[in-house]
Design a protein around this motif. Structure first.
Motif, short mmCIF file in Angstrom:
data_model
loop_
_atom_site.label_atom_id
_atom_site.label_comp_id
_atom_site.label_asym_id
_atom_site.label_seq_id
_atom_site.Cartn_x
_atom_site.Cartn_y
_atom_site.Cartn_z
N GLY A 39 0.78 -1.24 0.00
CA GLY A 39 0.00 0.00 0.00
C GLY A 39 0.81 1.29 0.00
N TRP A 40 2.13 1.21 -0.15
CA TRP A 40 2.96 2.40 -0.23
C TRP A 40 2.83 3.01 -1.63
N VAL A 41 2.87 4.34 -1.71
CA VAL A 41 2.71 5.06 -2.97
C VAL A 41 3.95 5.92 -3.22
N PRO A 42 4.55 5.85 -4.42
CA PRO A 42 5.71 6.70 -4.70
C PRO A 42 5.27 8.17 -4.78
N ILE A 43 6.05 9.06 -4.14
CA ILE A 43 5.66 10.48 -4.11
C ILE A 43 6.71 11.40 -4.71
N GLY A 44 7.89 10.91 -5.05
CA GLY A 44 8.89 11.77 -5.65
C GLY A 44 10.27 11.17 -5.63
N THR A 45 11.20 11.86 -6.29
CA THR A 45 12.57 11.38 -6.38
C THR A 45 13.53 12.56 -6.24
N ARG A 46 14.80 12.24 -6.05
CA ARG A 46 15.85 13.24 -6.08
C ARG A 46 17.17 12.54 -6.39
N ARG A 47 18.14 13.34 -6.87
CA ARG A 47 19.50 12.86 -7.13
C ARG A 47 20.45 13.75 -6.34
N ASP A 48 21.45 13.12 -5.76
CA ASP A 48 22.47 13.85 -5.01
C ASP A 48 23.81 13.20 -5.29
N GLU A 49 24.87 13.80 -4.71
CA GLU A 49 26.20 13.22 -4.82
C GLU A 49 26.83 13.20 -3.44
N LEU A 50 27.40 12.06 -3.10
CA LEU A 50 28.11 11.89 -1.83
C LEU A 50 29.50 11.36 -2.13
N GLU A 51 30.50 12.11 -1.77
CA GLU A 51 31.88 11.68 -1.95
C GLU A 51 32.14 11.15 -3.35
N GLY A 52 31.64 11.87 -4.35
CA GLY A 52 31.87 11.51 -5.74
C GLY A 52 30.98 10.41 -6.28
N ARG A 53 30.02 9.96 -5.48
CA ARG A 53 29.10 8.90 -5.93
C ARG A 53 27.71 9.48 -6.12
N GLU A 54 27.10 9.16 -7.25
CA GLU A 54 25.73 9.59 -7.48
C GLU A 54 24.79 8.74 -6.62
N THR A 55 23.81 9.40 -6.04
CA THR A 55 22.75 8.69 -5.32
C THR A 55 21.43 9.03 -5.98
N ARG A 56 20.55 8.05 -6.03
CA ARG A 56 19.19 8.24 -6.53
C ARG A 56 18.23 7.78 -5.46
N THR A 57 17.34 8.68 -5.06
CA THR A 57 16.42 8.39 -3.97
C THR A 57 14.99 8.46 -4.48
#
Length: 142
Positions: A39-57
Motif C-alpha cells: 500500500g505504499w505510494v511513490p511520491i517523488g525522487t531526487r539525485r544527489d552526490e556523496l563523496e563523488g558517488r551519485e545517489t538516486r532516492t
C-alpha cells in the motif's frame, strides 16, 4: 560506514521531482513490488552526490509515514554492523539507527541500497527490502 550514514541524512531532504511512472511493480520480491503490495505510494525522487558517488532516492508514503529508498552508484560501500541483520531473497539486510531514523542497507547488483523511515518498525523495513520472512510467509498460508 560514513557514506551509508550520510545517505540516511539525505532522506530528510524533500523530493525534487514527481515520481517516475512505474512500468509495473518492479522486480518480483524487490523493494518497489513489496512497497506497492503493502500500500505504499511513490511520491517523488531526487539525485544527489556523496563523496563523488551519485545517489538516486525514491520517496514512498503510506498513512502519514514516509520511506526513502536510495541506490548508491559504484562499488558497494561499508554498511554499519550493529549486529541486527536478517536474510531475505538471498540478501543480507543490516539495520542501524541514525538521526532518529531506522535504516536497512544491503548490497545488490554490485551497489549499495539504503532505505529508512521514521515511525516504521525495523521488521516492516526488512519486509519492504526483501519481502516477508519465511516464517511470516508460512503463517500467512495456513
Amino acid at each position: 560506514t560514513r557514506i551509508a550514514k550520510e545517505v540516511v541524512a539525505l532522506h530528510e531532504l524533500p523530493p525534487e521531482t514527481e515520481p517516475v511512472p512505474a512500468d509495473g511493480a518492479g522486480e518480483p520480491g524487490g523493494f518497489a513490488a513489496n512497497a506497492a503490495a503493502d500500500g505504499w505510494v511513490p511520491i517523488g525522487t531526487r539525485r544527489d552526490e556523496l563523496e563523488g558517488r551519485e545517489t538516486r532516492t525514491a520517496y514512498w508514503q503510506k498513512a502519514g509515514s514516509r520511506v526513502a529508498y536510495t541506490t548508491v552508484a559504484g562499488s558497494p560501500v561499508e554498511i554499519p554492523q550493529t549486529g541486527r541483520q536478517t536474510g531475505r531473497r538471498g540478501l543480507l539486510l543490516r539495520s542501524f539507527d541514525e538521526d532518529g531514523r531506522t535504516a536497512v542497507a544491503w548490497n545488490e547488483d554490485g551497489h549499495t541500497v539504503v532505505i529508512s523511515g521514521i515511525r516504521i518498525s525495523r521488521a516492516s523495513l526488512y519486509n519492504l527490502a526483501g519481502g516477508p520472512s519465511a516464517a511470516t510467509s508460512r503463517g500467512a498460508g495456513g
